[in-house]
Motif scaffolding. Structure first.
Motif, mmCIF file in Angstrom:
data_model
loop_
_atom_site.group_PDB
_atom_site.id
_atom_site.type_symbol
_atom_site.label_atom_id
_atom_site.label_comp_id
_atom_site.label_asym_id
_atom_site.label_seq_id
_atom_site.Cartn_x
_atom_site.Cartn_y
_atom_site.Cartn_z
ATOM 1 N N LEU A 176 -25.986 -66.514 66.051
ATOM 2 C CA LEU A 176 -25.592 -66.955 67.393
ATOM 3 C C LEU A 176 -24.260 -67.688 67.333
ATOM 4 C CD1 LEU A 176 -29.145 -68.023 68.470
ATOM 5 C CD2 LEU A 176 -27.745 -66.355 69.700
ATOM 6 N N ALA A 177 -23.884 -68.118 66.148
ATOM 7 C CA ALA A 177 -22.522 -68.636 65.930
ATOM 8 C C ALA A 177 -22.031 -68.119 64.595
ATOM 9 C CB ALA A 177 -22.509 -70.161 65.939
ATOM 10 N N LEU A 178 -20.860 -67.534 64.606
ATOM 11 C CA LEU A 178 -20.147 -67.178 63.385
ATOM 12 C C LEU A 178 -18.889 -68.031 63.405
ATOM 13 C CD1 LEU A 178 -20.328 -63.274 63.597
ATOM 14 C CD2 LEU A 178 -22.048 -64.855 62.725
ATOM 15 N N ASN A 179 -18.558 -68.624 62.275
ATOM 16 C CA ASN A 179 -17.362 -69.480 62.257
ATOM 17 C C ASN A 179 -16.182 -68.770 62.903
ATOM 18 O OD1 ASN A 179 -14.767 -70.547 61.179
ATOM 19 N ND2 ASN A 179 -16.147 -72.040 60.239
ATOM 20 N N HIS A 180 -15.482 -69.481 63.780
ATOM 21 C CA HIS A 180 -14.419 -68.861 64.574
ATOM 22 C C HIS A 180 -13.284 -68.305 63.720
ATOM 23 C CE1 HIS A 180 -13.052 -73.080 64.130
ATOM 24 N NE2 HIS A 180 -11.861 -72.524 64.057
ATOM 25 N N ASN A 181 -13.180 -68.756 62.476
ATOM 26 C CA ASN A 181 -12.128 -68.225 61.601
ATOM 27 C C ASN A 181 -12.412 -66.808 61.110
ATOM 28 O OD1 ASN A 181 -10.323 -70.450 61.544
ATOM 29 N ND2 ASN A 181 -11.792 -71.550 60.254
ATOM 30 N N LEU A 182 -13.647 -66.369 61.261
ATOM 31 C CA LEU A 182 -13.984 -65.027 60.795
ATOM 32 C C LEU A 182 -13.597 -64.010 61.856
ATOM 33 C CD1 LEU A 182 -17.542 -65.622 59.305
ATOM 34 C CD2 LEU A 182 -15.374 -65.512 58.068
#
Ligand SMILES: [Zn+2]
Length: 229
Positions: A162-168
């Motif tokens: 539900l959240a993937l680090n925004h840098n990915l």
């Protein structure tokens, strides 16, 4: 053993360890209270997980997955085989997803995945989580039975995908995801957690509610598409 591990979080009560066990940066977390541990998302490479628990003299109480995608359950069957736990706890709406995992694992990771014995969340598990100061909540969104774990003091949330680090680099639209549920999840995080609440995402480094609300393109897309219709 060929994997990177870090103690990535510590408060008065708990420690959280992050193990990186595959090449798509799926996070495996060990939540530790004193000498006891809960394994969240047994990604792959059971031996590495077991060696790590052993090296820290941790007793594994339970193993659970945020959802049933192949990269979040890969080591579950082998860990059960080791005798430390009897089953993988997962939301009952994920049982179908788990059945598809062996095929996706073969296709994408070229790794054999054995379907583990599953159990829906039991009262014993919920009590154990509570003794760690944790709760688990169903959200859906990413998959039908996606769940997230959070600490009662709102210090952190373990979100699964539900959240993937925004840098990915992430895919914005996934036709199999439920945008309404996903939106409700993001809204829940925004309304009920704090800007500095730490997010332990499904993939990538630890982050915060504030940073994901600001920079997460997927969350932004979900929120905008919801507001637009
Ligand atoms: Zn997933």
């Amino acid at each position: 053993v060929g994997f990177d591990e870090v103690l990535i979080y510590q408060n008065d009560n708990l420690k959280i360890h992050q193990l990186l066990l595959n090449r798509i940066q799926t996070n495996c977390f060990i939540v530790q209270k004193e000498s006891e541990a809960i394994l969240v998302d047994p990604v792959s490479n059971a031996n590495a997980i077991l060696d790590y628990l052993d090296s820290k003299s941790l007793v594994l109480r339970f193993m659970l997955s945020t959802h049933g995608h192949f990269d979040h359950i890969g080591a579950a069957a082998d860990i059960i085989e080791s005798g430390l736990v009897e089953e993988l706890f997962i939301h009952e709406k994920e049982f179908g997803e788990v059945s598809k995992a062996p095929m996706y694992s073969a296709l994408i990771l070229k790794e054999k995945l054995i379907k583990p014995k599953l159990s829906r969340f039991s009262n014993i598990l919920l009590k154990c989580l509570d003794s760690f100061g944790l709760s688990i909540e169903h959200a859906g969104g990413h998959t039908k039975g996606s769940c997230f774990l959070y600490s009662h003091n709102k210090e952190f949330v373990i979100t699964g995908d539900l959240a993937l680090n925004h840098n990915l680099k992430i895919t914005l639209a996934n036709s199999r995801e439920n945008k309404n549920e996903f939106f409700e999840f993001v809204k829940n995080i925004e309304d009920n957690f704090l800007p500095h609440t730490v997010i332990f995402p499904g993939h990538g480094d630890r982050t915060t509610v504030k940073d994901e609300l600001m920079y997460n393109e997927k969350w932004k897309y979900i929120r905008e598409s919801q507001n637009g219709n």
